[in-house]
Write an enzyme that holds these catalytic residues in place. Structure first.
Site, PDB file in Angstrom:
ATOM      1  N   GLY A   1     -10.338  -7.692  -0.078  1.00 18.08           N
ATOM      2  CA  GLY A   1     -11.007  -8.016   1.185  1.00 18.08           C
ATOM      3  C   GLY A   1     -11.107  -9.506   1.438  1.00 18.08           C
ATOM      4  O   GLY A   1     -12.138  -9.998   1.905  1.00 18.08           O
ATOM      5  N   GLY A   2     -10.024 -10.242   1.143  1.00 13.97           N
ATOM      6  CA  GLY A   2     -10.046 -11.710   1.256  1.00 13.97           C
ATOM      7  C   GLY A   2     -10.175 -12.226   2.680  1.00 13.97           C
ATOM      8  O   GLY A   2     -10.527 -13.385   2.895  1.00 13.97           O
TER       9      GLY A   2
ATOM     10  N   ASP B   1      -0.661  -1.595  -4.223  1.00 14.95           N
ATOM     11  CA  ASP B   1      -2.055  -1.867  -3.866  1.00 14.95           C
ATOM     12  C   ASP B   1      -2.806  -0.532  -3.721  1.00 14.95           C
ATOM     13  O   ASP B   1      -2.329   0.369  -3.022  1.00 14.95           O
ATOM     14  CB  ASP B   1      -2.060  -2.634  -2.535  1.00 14.95           C
ATOM     15  CG  ASP B   1      -3.420  -3.182  -2.168  1.00 14.95           C
ATOM     16  OD1 ASP B   1      -4.239  -3.429  -3.078  1.00 14.95           O
ATOM     17  OD2 ASP B   1      -3.662  -3.378  -0.954  1.00 14.95           O
TER      18      ASP B   1
ATOM     19  N   ASN C   1      -4.875  -9.219   3.670  1.00  9.61           N
ATOM     20  CA  ASN C   1      -3.993  -8.403   4.516  1.00  9.61           C
ATOM     21  C   ASN C   1      -4.344  -8.561   5.998  1.00  9.61           C
ATOM     22  O   ASN C   1      -3.540  -9.009   6.799  1.00  9.61           O
ATOM     23  CB  ASN C   1      -4.094  -6.920   4.101  1.00  9.61           C
ATOM     24  CG  ASN C   1      -3.219  -6.039   4.967  1.00  9.61           C
ATOM     25  OD1 ASN C   1      -2.125  -6.429   5.345  1.00  9.61           O
ATOM     26  ND2 ASN C   1      -3.720  -4.862   5.316  1.00  9.61           N
ATOM     27  N   THR C   2      -5.595  -8.220   6.346  1.00  9.81           N
ATOM     28  CA  THR C   2      -5.981  -8.192   7.766  1.00  9.81           C
ATOM     29  C   THR C   2      -5.711  -9.528   8.471  1.00  9.81           C
ATOM     30  O   THR C   2      -5.254  -9.555   9.616  1.00  9.81           O
ATOM     31  CB  THR C   2      -7.476  -7.819   7.895  1.00  9.81           C
ATOM     32  OG1 THR C   2      -7.684  -6.578   7.216  1.00  9.81           O
ATOM     33  CG2 THR C   2      -7.893  -7.668   9.335  1.00  9.81           C
TER      34      THR C   2
ATOM     35  N   HIS D   1     -12.859  -4.467   2.929  1.00  8.88           N
ATOM     36  CA  HIS D   1     -11.589  -4.685   3.614  1.00  8.88           C
ATOM     37  C   HIS D   1     -11.835  -4.890   5.106  1.00  8.88           C
ATOM     38  O   HIS D   1     -12.770  -4.326   5.668  1.00  8.88           O
ATOM     39  CB  HIS D   1     -10.679  -3.470   3.426  1.00  8.88           C
ATOM     40  CG  HIS D   1     -10.211  -3.287   2.009  1.00  8.88           C
ATOM     41  ND1 HIS D   1     -10.376  -2.131   1.317  1.00  8.88           N
ATOM     42  CD2 HIS D   1      -9.574  -4.133   1.175  1.00  8.88           C
ATOM     43  CE1 HIS D   1      -9.858  -2.261   0.101  1.00  8.88           C
ATOM     44  NE2 HIS D   1      -9.370  -3.471  -0.018  1.00  8.88           N
TER      45      HIS D   1
ATOM     46  N   SER E   1       0.864  -1.188   0.000  1.00 13.08           N
ATOM     47  CA  SER E   1       0.000   0.000   0.000  1.00 13.08           C
ATOM     48  C   SER E   1       0.897   1.233   0.000  1.00 13.08           C
ATOM     49  O   SER E   1       2.093   1.139   0.291  1.00 13.08           O
ATOM     50  CB  SER E   1      -0.889  -0.005   1.244  1.00 13.08           C
ATOM     51  OG  SER E   1      -0.082   0.195   2.392  1.00 13.08           O
TER      52      SER E   1
ATOM     53  N   ASN F   1      -6.878 -10.831  -2.571  1.00 13.10           N
ATOM     54  CA  ASN F   1      -6.018 -10.024  -1.689  1.00 13.10           C
ATOM     55  C   ASN F   1      -6.296 -10.328  -0.225  1.00 13.10           C
ATOM     56  O   ASN F   1      -7.459 -10.310   0.205  1.00 13.10           O
ATOM     57  CB  ASN F   1      -6.295  -8.540  -1.901  1.00 13.10           C
ATOM     58  CG  ASN F   1      -5.916  -8.058  -3.282  1.00 13.10           C
ATOM     59  OD1 ASN F   1      -5.498  -8.835  -4.137  1.00 13.10           O
ATOM     60  ND2 ASN F   1      -6.066  -6.766  -3.508  1.00 13.10           N
TER      61      ASN F   1
HETATM   62  P1  13P Z   1      -8.280  -7.604   3.869  1.00 11.78           P
HETATM   63  O1  13P Z   1      -7.483  -6.673   4.735  1.00 11.78           O
HETATM   64  O2  13P Z   1      -9.713  -7.586   4.182  1.00 11.78           O
HETATM   65  O3  13P Z   1      -7.693  -8.971   3.852  1.00 11.78           O
HETATM   66  O4  13P Z   1      -8.170  -7.013   2.379  1.00 11.78           O
HETATM   67  C1  13P Z   1      -6.921  -6.866   1.767  1.00 11.78           C
HETATM   68  C2  13P Z   1      -7.027  -6.134   0.473  1.00 11.78           C
HETATM   69  O5  13P Z   1      -8.001  -6.219  -0.230  1.00 11.78           O
HETATM   70  C3  13P Z   1      -5.880  -5.312   0.065  1.00 11.78           C
HETATM   71  O6  13P Z   1      -6.138  -4.606  -1.108  1.00 11.78           O
END
Ligand code: 13P
Length: 287
Positions: A208-209, A84, A231-232, A177, A49, A229
């Site tokens: 928002g995986g 990203d 991340n969280t 996300h 990001s 994607n």
């Molecule tokens: P999450 O943080 O919900 O996993 O989403 C990650 C994302 O889509 C990064 O672009």
């Protein structure tokens, strides 16, 4: 060596699996994701990001670090380094810094402006062999404690942006996300199917995986999603493992924290979740 994400995602569409984009924030996360991709013989996309880029002192540092790690760790699987949710200016900075892929997030611009800027960036990226992702329909998420619903992209607008020559497209289908609220309606598979019908074999991206149930992930892949994607979920795993380590008091050896020891449990936890995702997405053994 870094590669653009185009070939790995076209292969994923043909093979009906998805490649994971895992966001990186520092050396440890990068190391964990690269090591797991190599172990799983899976292609991988490292997402950065603009905030993470700044944190790591700039995109040039990130590109140099990732390239050197690929070499020093003897990574043989295809790795794409991807901006990203890039701004227009951020895309240019990453192109110059040596990224192999960028996302131009023009979803907040009026559609005409999104089209114009995307068209220009497609040309610049393709001249340099860099892949480019565009977004239609903003992806919701938590902001100041309020969770916004994910917008559903208009399939005709998706077609319009796809026709500009982007290599893959993020279409909002109710995904957001961060964590999903308890009353989340789930992914809109009708919208996904309509978009797929209009854009053909162009790989689709699911942002928002984190927290999307496995059956929905599988259905999305069957309908053309080839990049997911995450991340969280990596952050949550990292947090939990680090918390347990600190609570166990293992850091108290009279010398304060040894950063290598402190960060190891979190790094190992990221390897666990990344492997789980690669298995779910079906990318294991596809490198
Ligand atoms: P999450 O943080 O919900 O996993 O989403 C990650 C994302 O889509 C990064 O672009």
């Amino acid at each position: 060596m870094l590669v653009s994400a185009t070939e790995m995602l076209n292969k994923a569409v043909a093979g009906k699996y998805a490649v994971g984009q895992f966001n990186i924030n520092n050396l440890e996360w990068t190391k964990a994701i690269l090591a797991t991709a190599e172990e799983c013989k899976s292609p991988v996309i490292l997402g950065v990001s603009e905030g993470a880029g700044k944190y790591m002192t700039g995109f040039k540092t990130v590109a140099a670090m990732v390239k050197a790690m690929i070499e020093e760790m003897n990574i043989t699987v295809p790795v794409a380094l991807h901006l990203d949710h890039g701004t227009y200016e951020g895309c240019y900075k990453c192109i110059e810094a040596g990224f192999s892929s960028v996302m131009f997030d023009g979803s907040h611009f009026p559609i005409e402006e999104n089209v114009e800027k995307t068209k220009e960036l497609v040309k610049v990226c393709h001249e340099k062999g860099i892949s480019i992702e565009a977004e239609v329909g903003s992806i919701g998420g938590e902001e100041d404690g309020v969770i916004g619903a994910g917008e559903i992209a208009d399939p005709n607008e998706c077609k319009k942006i796809a026709d500009l020559g982007v290599d893959f497209l993020a279409a909002g289908i109710g995904n957001i996300h961060g964590k999903y609220p308890a009353n989340w309606k789930g992914l809109d598979f009708d919208a996904l199917a309509k978009t797929k019908e209009l854009i053909g074999d162009l790989p689709l991206v699911l942002h928002g995986g984190t927290g999307i149930p496995a059956d929905m992930i599988k259905k999305a892949i069957s309908l053309g999603v080839a990049k997911i994607n995450v991340n969280t979920e990596c952050q949550l795993y990292f947090q939990e493992a680090t918390r347990k380590y600190i609570e166990a008091g293992k850091d108290l050896e009279g010398k304060g924290f040894d950063p290598r020891k402190l960060l190891k449990p979190g790094t190992d936890a990221i390897m666990v979740i990344v492997k789980e995702k690669m298995e779910l997405f079906g990318s294991v053994g596809k490198a």
